[in-house]
Enzyme design. Structure first.
Site, short mmCIF file in Angstrom:
data_model
loop_
_atom_site.label_atom_id
_atom_site.label_comp_id
_atom_site.label_asym_id
_atom_site.label_seq_id
_atom_site.Cartn_x
_atom_site.Cartn_y
_atom_site.Cartn_z
N GLU B 60 46.69 48.80 26.35
CA GLU B 60 47.33 47.52 26.04
C GLU B 60 48.85 47.67 26.10
OE1 GLU B 60 46.47 46.19 22.05
OE2 GLU B 60 48.13 44.76 22.17
N ASP B 64 50.76 45.52 28.83
CA ASP B 64 51.75 44.56 28.35
C ASP B 64 53.03 44.70 29.16
OD1 ASP B 64 53.05 42.95 26.02
OD2 ASP B 64 54.26 44.76 26.12
N GLU B 134 45.57 42.38 28.26
CA GLU B 134 46.68 43.29 28.57
C GLU B 134 46.14 44.68 28.92
OE1 GLU B 134 50.40 41.44 26.08
OE2 GLU B 134 49.28 43.08 25.18
#
Lengths: 241, 241
Positions: B60, B64, B134
């Site tokens: 993630e 991101d 993400e």
């Protein structure tokens, strides 16, 4: 060496600028106007169209994102056994304004940046170098693509100029850490000054940190900034970040 | 179709999972374990090594950053005459938790995510889908590289599922905007509750927004959240962001 490179370096009217960039970057740039734009601070920007200025700010926006992504990958692979909290924190140290300003100064950006010299000494000058560094990353990305930019940053910048393991050890800014975590997780963060006790000679400040309205940490100190820091540190502990 | 793809889709022991992913993503994944990891929430993670869990949180972090970079480029090119403030704000709307949660739900992520069902209804469940989105971007990036990920996001996700021009018109969250701007420019931002006046029936709250210790905006409202919003809005105005 290709004919185009020979021309750019030795015969083109821009050869001095091309050589300066080659010394700085280690490669011969393609689209020169992108690099000129990256080094143009808004204090000397002109209106090129209704409301549009030719400053480096848009490139800075793009470069900031590309840099963030490349540094994220470098850390992801360099620290396979560390969690995302560690990676987030270390990345924010690497791309901090302080660090990028130092880096750009070391690389000699001050000789290339165009800015209004009346700005010298003003507070706005503070991030001029770091901003230009990000804009340069944006320019390299548009000129050469992601993989080239990554190789350039890793081999030419990070390996030679950034001591990641040293940064790992520097003190943590709990307030930034907390704000960043809240941003990432869609939480609301507020610091409230709740008390302002007057002691005999010193004022004692009490600051509470609230996450989504819930008090998760309180700090009492003789200056507000330290009280906030302490509240943030306790909140980080409470949240396990 | 290559032999490997045929094997993966029709003969491998994982063929059901491969087909589900192919339906979701529009391509046949390479390294399946990355995708499994992207869909594994920390509530069902196990310790694989001392202190290391096999949850999607590290992916993630990476995704991101990659997503932020790709969306930055899309907007940079889509809006050549808008400034970096506009681009920053629009990007934060696109990658907001609310938007990514909706997107992941539309894409049917709920059928693929592994999580502890006892979490249902808890506040921590809120960002489960967006977090997995993400993480998936991180997995695609590691599996296929940046350019592939960009094409996947642009052609398969953004064009079909995100109405950028609609998001452009939605109301701005001035507090997020201000915090993000301060983060980007290395400024310290604090919201202080300074007064708490008791009126006849309603309490009036006064909140001051301080940037690097300087009051740039004040808001008075009958609830604290709105007072903060107003203070943030005025501060954004004062800073010209």
């Amino acid at each position: 060496m290709s004919i185009l490179r020979v021309y750019k370096l030795y015969f083109s009217p821009n050869r001095k600028y091309v050589k300066a960039l080659k010394n700085l970057l280690g490669f011969v740039p393609g689209n020169l106007s992108l690099y000129r734009l990256a080094f143009r601070h808004k204090s000397v920007a002109q209106n090129v169209k209704k409301g549009v200025k030719n400053s480096n700010e848009r490139l800075e926006f793009l470069g900031d994102a590309v840099l963030g992504s490349i540094v994220a990958e470098v850390l992801f692979k360099l620290y396979p056994y560390e969690d995302e909290g560690f990676l987030t924190e270390l990345r924010s140290k690497i791309v901090s304004r302080v660090n990028l300003n130092q880096l750009a100064r070391k690389l000699g950006f001050d000789k290339l940046i165009e800015y209004d010299s009346r700005m010298v000494g003003s507070t706005r000058q503070g991030s001029l170098l770091g901003d230009a560094f990000e804009a340069l990353v944006g320019a390299v990305y548009l000129d050469k693509g992601y993989d080239f930019t990554r190789n350039f940053l890793v081999n030419h910048i990070i390996k030679s100029h950034i001591d990641i393991h040293q940064l790992e050890k520097t003190e943590t800014n709990f307030k930034s850490k907390l704000i960043e975590w809240c941003q990432r997780h869609g939480k609301d963060i507020t610091f409230e000054l709740t008390e302002n006790q007057e002691g005999e000679s010193n004022k004692l400040f009490t600051v509470r940190a609230l996450v989504d309205g819930e008090v998760l940490g309180t700090g009492k100190e003789f200056n507000k900034k330290n009280a906030e820091k302490l509240a943030a540190e306790k909140t980080c502990e409470a949240l396990g970040i």
